[in-house]
Structures are given as C-alpha cells and as structure tokens.
Write an enzyme that holds these catalytic residues in place. Sequence first.
Site, PDB file in Angstrom:
ATOM      1  N   CYS A 145       5.358   1.202   1.484  1.00  0.00           N
ATOM      2  CA  CYS A 145       5.647   0.169   0.472  1.00  0.00           C
ATOM      3  C   CYS A 145       7.081   0.237  -0.042  1.00  0.00           C
ATOM      4  CB  CYS A 145       4.680   0.316  -0.702  1.00  0.00           C
ATOM      5  SG  CYS A 145       2.957   0.269  -0.187  1.00  0.00           S
ATOM      6  N   HIS A 290       7.271  -3.476  -6.736  1.00  0.00           N
ATOM      7  CA  HIS A 290       6.344  -3.535  -5.604  1.00  0.00           C
ATOM      8  C   HIS A 290       5.007  -4.031  -6.142  1.00  0.00           C
ATOM      9  CE1 HIS A 290       3.636  -2.610  -2.489  1.00  0.00           C
ATOM     10  NE2 HIS A 290       3.206  -1.472  -2.998  1.00  0.00           N
ATOM     11  N   ASN A 320      -1.496  -6.598  -2.073  1.00  0.00           N
ATOM     12  CA  ASN A 320      -0.455  -5.611  -1.790  1.00  0.00           C
ATOM     13  C   ASN A 320       0.003  -5.777  -0.339  1.00  0.00           C
ATOM     14  OD1 ASN A 320       1.063  -3.325  -1.226  1.00  0.00           O
ATOM     15  ND2 ASN A 320      -0.325  -1.916  -2.274  1.00  0.00           N
TER      16      ASN A 320
END
Length: 363
Positions: A145, A290, A320
């Site tokens: 990520c 994020h 996500n």
Amino acid sequence: MKRARIVGTGMAVPECVVDNHLLSRCMNTSDEWIVQRTGIRERRVSPDTYRMLLRLAEAPDKVAFMDEVFAQGLDGKIDSTLTVSDLAFEASTMALKNAGVEPRQLDCIIDSSTVPDFAYPHTGCVLQGKFGLTSTPAICLQQGCAGFIFGLAVADQFIRGGIYERVLVVGAELLSSIFDYTDRGRDMAVLFADGAGAVVLQAVDSGESGLISHHLHTDGTILDGLSGEVWGTSTYPAISKKKIEEGRGRPRMNGRAVFVQAVRRFREVIGKCLGANRLTVADVDCFIFHQANIRIIEAVTDALKIPPEKTFNNVERYGNTAAASVPMALHEAVLAGRIKDGDLVLLAAFGTGFSWGASLLRW
Ligand code: ACO
C-alpha cells in the site's frame, strides 16, 4: 537544481461494482458490519471476480464452489479477462494525456503492484511493453500500500539529480483475484479491491511548485501482520498442491495489529514530515491518506487534530486498492477542486512490510 512536479494525474477502475449486499450473499457478513468498521460501501472488481461472485452468491455450498474455482478456474477457464497491467495502462494513458506528454517522451516508468500479471517479469515491464516502448527503463517496487509514495520518492531523486526529465509513477492493483470470498477469507475480502492511479512527473526549475520531501520507513520484523506466500520461497517447492490445499497461497492478515501499527506509524510519519519542513497541520491544505479504512484515517486525524475538510477520502466507493489508493484519491481530489494551484498537499500511506511513508508537495 531541478524539482519534480506532477503535471498530470489519471486513474482507472473496472466497471463492475460490488456492494456490501452482494458480499453478504457470498459470506457471513453484513453491510452494517463492513460500513461500521471500514466505511466501505462498494468497491470495483475485475469482470472475472464479478462473474464469480454472482455465481458464488447462488451456490448452495459456498466453500465447495470456491474450492472448485481455485482448483479448476471459473467454468474450467483460468485466463483473466482483465490484468493489473491493463488497469495500469488505462490510468497511465489518462495521466499522460492530462500532462500532454507522449509515452515516448518518458525517461522512466516506476510501477508498484502487489500482485503482478506474472511472477516475472514485473508489471512495470509489461506496462512499458503495452506502450510499445523498447528501451525506456521500467522499475517495479514491491511496497504494498505504500508503493506509490516510495515510487514518488525514487522518481524525485532521479529528477533532482538531473538524470531524468519525465517519469511516470503508477500504483496498480488487481487484488480481487487473490481472495477467498467465503467465510474463510471474509476478514480481508471485504476490504480490498481493484484499481490503478498514475502521475507524470516533470522536471521544473526549483522555487516553483513540486515535490518537497519524502519520509520512508520499513519494519520487517512483523511479517505475519499482513503477508501472502503465493509463489514465494517461504515454501519448497515455491508452488505446490499442498501449499494451495493448506491455504498458504492466500493472503493473511492480523487486522488488529495492522490497525494499531497503521495509526501509530501514520501519526509518526506525518509528524516527522511536518517537523522536517517546520510546518504545522494548519499550513497543509489537503491530506491524502492511503484509503485503507475510514476508522484508521479518523483515528489519525482525531489524534493530530486534522479537520475533516482538509482530507479527501474515497474509500467508501473503492475500498482499499493498496498501491493505487493514494494516486486515485489524488486524481479525484484534483478533479473535485479540492486541490488547487499553490496548495500544500501531504500524502501518507502504510501497508504490508510494514512499510510506510509521507510525501509533501506544493501543487
Ligand atoms: N464480516 C463479519 N464479521 C467478520 C468479518 C466480516 N467481513 N471479518 C471478520 N469478522 C469477525 C471476526 O471473525 C471476528 O470474530 P470473532 O470475534 O468471533 O473471532 C470479529 O469479526 C472481529 O470483530 P471486531 O473485533 O469488531 O473487528 P475489528 O473492530 O477489529 O475490525 C477489521 C476488524 C475491520 C479488520 C479491523 O481490525 C481493521 O480495520 N484492521 C485494519 C485492517 C486493514 O485496514 N488492512 C488493510 C491492509 S494494510 C493497510 O492498507 C493499512
């Protein structure tokens, strides 16, 4: 000295929308559980995952159906109709168009994709080939990520050092292809999804707007927090029937450990980034986090007293998307007019590794 400036952004997501209600028909979960704990209402997935989910929702024995898919593919087919490099290509094409830059004008491509098209060569290489380029260097960062932030930092050094003038930085993910969408994998399957984001960086004279500083970290001592063995050499042989039967090809996550670490590391790295530039939260116009989970973002913004109007979030619509999430949110924030010329923007990400980082830039 030259400075790197973002001159174009782009993003791409598959057309197929999966809401929490469809997931609730595949596994023991609910819209309420997912929204309350993550803020996610829907996500985009590849056409293959979407078809599979529609079938899984109707299957009387979900586990048997999912096992059959893992063993035989969907209806006996295992070729993907959409790959991660397809999404990377679409997002990159948009970023290049918005920048007014031709692919052949690029000096370098830096991609970050957790799950690539092939084990090797890497996705950056496949993406470069899709542009028909035959000698432009392509680099791939395996940073989960945090990949886009690490990519920006690397690209920035190339530009500041006068080595390259134009660099494409991409974060692209097709994570829906790795999850078990039955109760066995529900802890992760409801969180992650597919998408890509890209930016074109160009050298400009210092003093103008552009990237200011990057703050990168990794802690490789907590590997079981979030990991996937897939074809890794943590097993011998790297790929085996036993590995698949034991579920070791699937990703693993300790959700609570990730939550605690993410909140701690976001707070630390944002503090470090502000401190290094002698700034406070009040000086920053927009924070792009994020998009893992709205609860993680809220815990950080509460702790650092960042007003909600200074953040831009789209986790509710996309879930996500790992390395893609920061460039996707950046692209949408710019389109929505939430980032304007001259604004000070702070990007921050945390993910597998654990690796985390922050980048400060003047838009
Ligand atoms: N639906 C319903 N129940 C579920 C689901 C689901 N999809 N997934 C897990 N559960 C169950 C668990 O089995 C567990 O049951 P048990 O208590 O009987 O064992 C229970 O829910 C856990 O419930 P809570 O304690 O309320 O869950 P928690 O508040 O810890 O929330 C979550 C879980 C959302 C995973 C949370 O820990 C979290 O957000 N962690 C961070 C994970 C993350 O964002 N990862 C992204 C990767 S890294 C990154 O991008 C930053």
